[in-house]
Enzyme design. Structure first.
Site, PDB file in Angstrom:
ATOM      1  N   GLN A 169       0.757  -1.259   0.046  1.00  0.00           N
ATOM      2  CA  GLN A 169      -0.089  -0.014   0.028  1.00  0.00           C
ATOM      3  C   GLN A 169       0.776   1.051   0.026  1.00  0.00           C
ATOM      4  O   GLN A 169       0.451   2.410  -0.262  1.00  0.00           O
ATOM      5  CB  GLN A 169      -0.981   0.182   1.021  1.00  0.00           C
ATOM      6  CG  GLN A 169      -1.792  -1.172   1.677  1.00  0.00           C
ATOM      7  CD  GLN A 169      -2.532  -1.057   2.644  1.00  0.00           C
ATOM      8  OE1 GLN A 169      -3.472  -0.791   2.981  1.00  0.00           O
ATOM      9  NE2 GLN A 169      -1.914  -2.100   3.615  1.00  0.00           N
ATOM     10  N   ASN A 170       2.243   1.035   0.224  1.00  0.00           N
ATOM     11  CA  ASN A 170       3.024   2.181   0.397  1.00  0.00           C
ATOM     12  C   ASN A 170       3.474   2.828  -0.907  1.00  0.00           C
ATOM     13  O   ASN A 170       3.533   2.204  -1.950  1.00  0.00           O
ATOM     14  CB  ASN A 170       4.394   1.839   1.264  1.00  0.00           C
ATOM     15  CG  ASN A 170       3.873   1.147   2.586  1.00  0.00           C
ATOM     16  OD1 ASN A 170       3.018   1.229   2.959  1.00  0.00           O
ATOM     17  ND2 ASN A 170       5.063   0.532   3.269  1.00  0.00           N
ATOM     18  N   HIS A 213      -1.312   1.590  -4.342  1.00  0.00           N
ATOM     19  CA  HIS A 213      -1.749   2.946  -4.224  1.00  0.00           C
ATOM     20  C   HIS A 213      -0.942   3.916  -4.833  1.00  0.00           C
ATOM     21  O   HIS A 213      -0.877   5.267  -4.842  1.00  0.00           O
ATOM     22  CB  HIS A 213      -1.705   3.310  -2.706  1.00  0.00           C
ATOM     23  CG  HIS A 213      -2.890   2.379  -1.814  1.00  0.00           C
ATOM     24  ND1 HIS A 213      -2.712   2.488  -0.394  1.00  0.00           N
ATOM     25  CD2 HIS A 213      -3.861   2.044  -2.421  1.00  0.00           C
ATOM     26  CE1 HIS A 213      -3.861   1.864  -0.204  1.00  0.00           C
ATOM     27  NE2 HIS A 213      -4.539   1.289  -1.302  1.00  0.00           N
ATOM     28  N   THR A 240       0.079  -2.899   8.548  1.00  0.00           N
ATOM     29  CA  THR A 240      -0.989  -2.050   8.157  1.00  0.00           C
ATOM     30  C   THR A 240      -1.845  -2.361   9.219  1.00  0.00           C
ATOM     31  O   THR A 240      -2.484  -3.263   9.925  1.00  0.00           O
ATOM     32  CB  THR A 240      -1.618  -2.688   7.021  1.00  0.00           C
ATOM     33  OG1 THR A 240      -2.748  -1.956   6.544  1.00  0.00           O
ATOM     34  CG2 THR A 240      -2.004  -3.950   6.958  1.00  0.00           C
ATOM     35  N   SER A 241      -2.962  -1.103   9.289  1.00  0.00           N
ATOM     36  CA  SER A 241      -4.135  -0.998  10.397  1.00  0.00           C
ATOM     37  C   SER A 241      -5.131  -1.792   9.866  1.00  0.00           C
ATOM     38  O   SER A 241      -6.198  -1.968  10.539  1.00  0.00           O
ATOM     39  CB  SER A 241      -4.166   0.363  10.625  1.00  0.00           C
ATOM     40  OG  SER A 241      -4.595   1.045   9.389  1.00  0.00           O
ATOM     41  N   ASN A 286       2.584  -6.681  13.766  1.00  0.00           N
ATOM     42  CA  ASN A 286       2.171  -5.373  13.970  1.00  0.00           C
ATOM     43  C   ASN A 286       2.306  -5.059  15.447  1.00  0.00           C
ATOM     44  O   ASN A 286       2.088  -6.052  16.366  1.00  0.00           O
ATOM     45  CB  ASN A 286       0.678  -5.199  13.530  1.00  0.00           C
ATOM     46  CG  ASN A 286       0.390  -3.817  13.566  1.00  0.00           C
ATOM     47  OD1 ASN A 286       0.780  -2.963  14.597  1.00  0.00           O
ATOM     48  ND2 ASN A 286      -0.232  -3.287  12.770  1.00  0.00           N
ATOM     49  N   PRO A 287       3.000  -4.010  15.945  1.00  0.00           N
ATOM     50  CA  PRO A 287       3.068  -3.870  17.460  1.00  0.00           C
ATOM     51  C   PRO A 287       1.662  -3.814  18.085  1.00  0.00           C
ATOM     52  O   PRO A 287       1.510  -4.096  19.172  1.00  0.00           O
ATOM     53  CB  PRO A 287       3.855  -2.386  17.560  1.00  0.00           C
ATOM     54  CG  PRO A 287       4.466  -2.241  16.342  1.00  0.00           C
ATOM     55  CD  PRO A 287       3.627  -2.962  15.195  1.00  0.00           C
ATOM     56  N   ALA A 325       8.271  -4.987  12.532  1.00  0.00           N
ATOM     57  CA  ALA A 325       8.675  -5.597  11.284  1.00  0.00           C
ATOM     58  C   ALA A 325      10.103  -5.890  11.152  1.00  0.00           C
ATOM     59  O   ALA A 325      10.670  -6.911  10.912  1.00  0.00           O
ATOM     60  CB  ALA A 325       8.055  -4.959   9.912  1.00  0.00           C
TER      61      ALA A 325
HETATM   62  N1  APR Z   1       6.456  -2.783  12.304  1.00  0.00           N
HETATM   63  C1  APR Z   1       5.117  -3.145  11.931  1.00  0.00           C
HETATM   64  N2  APR Z   1       3.960  -2.535  12.075  1.00  0.00           N
HETATM   65  C2  APR Z   1       4.119  -1.066  12.541  1.00  0.00           C
HETATM   66  C3  APR Z   1       5.424  -0.488  12.930  1.00  0.00           C
HETATM   67  C4  APR Z   1       6.652  -1.424  12.762  1.00  0.00           C
HETATM   68  N3  APR Z   1       7.919  -0.886  13.241  1.00  0.00           N
HETATM   69  N4  APR Z   1       5.165   0.712  13.367  1.00  0.00           N
HETATM   70  C5  APR Z   1       3.712   0.689  13.309  1.00  0.00           C
HETATM   71  N5  APR Z   1       3.276  -0.210  12.955  1.00  0.00           N
HETATM   72  C6  APR Z   1       1.927  -0.424  12.593  1.00  0.00           C
HETATM   73  C7  APR Z   1       0.829   0.139  13.282  1.00  0.00           C
HETATM   74  O1  APR Z   1       0.537  -0.381  14.616  1.00  0.00           O
HETATM   75  C8  APR Z   1      -0.448   0.346  12.304  1.00  0.00           C
HETATM   76  O2  APR Z   1      -1.284  -0.770  12.602  1.00  0.00           O
HETATM   77  O3  APR Z   1       1.682  -0.155  11.229  1.00  0.00           O
HETATM   78  C9  APR Z   1       0.158   0.282  10.886  1.00  0.00           C
HETATM   79  C10 APR Z   1       0.088   1.502  10.179  1.00  0.00           C
HETATM   80  O4  APR Z   1      -1.126   1.711   9.769  1.00  0.00           O
HETATM   81  P1  APR Z   1      -1.704   3.165   8.884  1.00  0.00           P
HETATM   82  O5  APR Z   1      -0.829   4.420   9.432  1.00  0.00           O
HETATM   83  O6  APR Z   1      -3.190   3.264   9.159  1.00  0.00           O
HETATM   84  O7  APR Z   1      -1.008   2.844   7.374  1.00  0.00           O
HETATM   85  P2  APR Z   1      -1.571   1.707   6.456  1.00  0.00           P
HETATM   86  O8  APR Z   1      -2.373   0.607   6.874  1.00  0.00           O
HETATM   87  O9  APR Z   1      -0.503   1.554   5.617  1.00  0.00           O
HETATM   88  O10 APR Z   1      -2.867   2.611   5.761  1.00  0.00           O
HETATM   89  C11 APR Z   1      -3.553   2.335   4.598  1.00  0.00           C
HETATM   90  O11 APR Z   1      -4.434   4.591   4.256  1.00  0.00           O
HETATM   91  O12 APR Z   1      -3.782   6.509   4.309  1.00  0.00           O
HETATM   92  C12 APR Z   1      -4.237   5.679   3.654  1.00  0.00           C
HETATM   93  O13 APR Z   1      -3.421   5.355   1.326  1.00  0.00           O
HETATM   94  C13 APR Z   1      -2.776   5.540   2.532  1.00  0.00           C
HETATM   95  O14 APR Z   1      -1.600   3.455   2.035  1.00  0.00           O
HETATM   96  C14 APR Z   1      -2.231   3.972   3.018  1.00  0.00           C
HETATM   97  C15 APR Z   1      -3.650   3.395   3.394  1.00  0.00           C
END
Ligand code: APR
Length: 259
Positions: free
Chosen positions: A111-112, A129, A199-200, A224-225, A242
């Site tokens: 998604q990055n 994305h 990812t959340s 995921n933490p 990760a």
């Molecule tokens: N290792 C693993 N996971 C981690 C770490 C780490 N070091 N640090 C944080 N996290 C987790 C958090 O706990 C959270 O659940 O990564 C997740 C990040 O979630 P988001 O900030 O919601 O990002 P993401 O899931 O990639 O968002 C999806 O939303 O904003 C839009 O298009 C954008 O691609 C993005 C999409």
């Protein structure tokens, strides 16, 4: 495992069932989110210091925001390019690049938009994305690579038709590219195991991919933490970063790239 103090501590024992499974897995899919780049210093979106805690997505990451004020949107993306340009991939990115050679049926769905997987050496990547280092002409649709930082002009214009260029990323309210999404669906519903890293698991359609994998009997491994809405459906859910957990799993993997 959850220790008495409520701290999660990982020891190799925790990974044994997964390692056993990986030793007989060919088709492995990986879904990553912003969390895998957090240890490289890139803010996530919904975490503590997350971008959407500080900035209003509807003012910066929607088609209407861009038509209203393309300069503001581009100033923000120029700032994000400035955050990403100097950073290096971390151990998490590097292990996944290595696994691409270890597992014959390997695919990475991200998604990055930061391009750090490519910088780590990953080749077989699906960018759901888009990519912040690509620009797209709003009229002709042509996509060009551009790694300038800072951008030479804000907003940038198309050299061939003079129309505005936009970031080649998917904004809220926009659909994903049909071909790209269906490749991701196909790989998710034909893998034997899917890692879901950083990812959340709240943004669709990406958040459905692990459920598609589970539906066809694939094992789902979350890293995921924090727990996410996916955690109850995961066969393994490791609480940690990760960049710390992937090297531990890799160290125990009795597979080599055969290189
Ligand atoms: N290792 C693993 N996971 C981690 C770490 C780490 N070091 N640090 C944080 N996290 C987790 C958090 O706990 C959270 O659940 O990564 C997740 C990040 O979630 P988001 O900030 O919601 O990002 P993401 O899931 O990639 O968002 C999806 O939303 O904003 C839009 O298009 C954008 O691609 C993005 C999409």
């Amino acid at each position: 495992m959850l220790s008495a103090s409520g701290e999660y501590s990982m020891d190799e024992e925790d990974f044994r069932p997964l390692i056993e499974l990986l030793s007989r897995t060919e088709r492995i899919a990986i879904l990553t989110g912003a969390g895998i780049s957090a240890e490289s210093g890139i803010p996530t979106f919904r975490g503590e210091e997350g971008l959407w805690k500080k900035y209003r997505a509807e003012e910066l990451a929607t088609p209407s925001a861009f038509s209203r004020d393309p300069k503001l949107v581009w100033e923000w993306y120029n700032w994000r390019r400035g955050l990403i340009a100097p950073v290096e991939p971390n151990q998490g990115h590097k292990i996944l690049a290595k696994w691409e050679k270890v597992f014959p049926g390997f695919c990475l769905i991200t998604q990055n938009i930061d391009g750090l997987h490519q910088k780590a050496g990953s080749k077989n990547i699906i960018e759901l994305h888009g990519n912040i280092w690509k620009l797209r002409c709003v009229k002709e649709g042509t996509i060009t690579d551009n790694r300038d930082f800072p951008l030479k002009e804000i907003p940038p214009y198309c050299p061939s038709c003079g129309e505005l260029l936009r970031p080649h990323v998917v904004w809220f309210g926009e659909s994903l590219n049909y071909e790209i999404l269906h490749r991701a669906y196909g790989l998710s519903s034909s893998c034997e195991l899917m890692f879901v890293i950083g990812t959340s698991a709240v943004v669709q359609p990406a958040a459905s991919l692990p459920l598609m994998a589970a539906e066809v009997g694939a094992k789902v491994v979350e890293i995921n933490p924090d727990p996410t809405p996916l955690t109850p459906y995961a066969d393994f859910s490791f609480r940690g970063k990760a960049g710390e957990i992937l090297p531990l799993i890799d160290k125990n993997l009795n597979r080599s790239s055969g290189a």
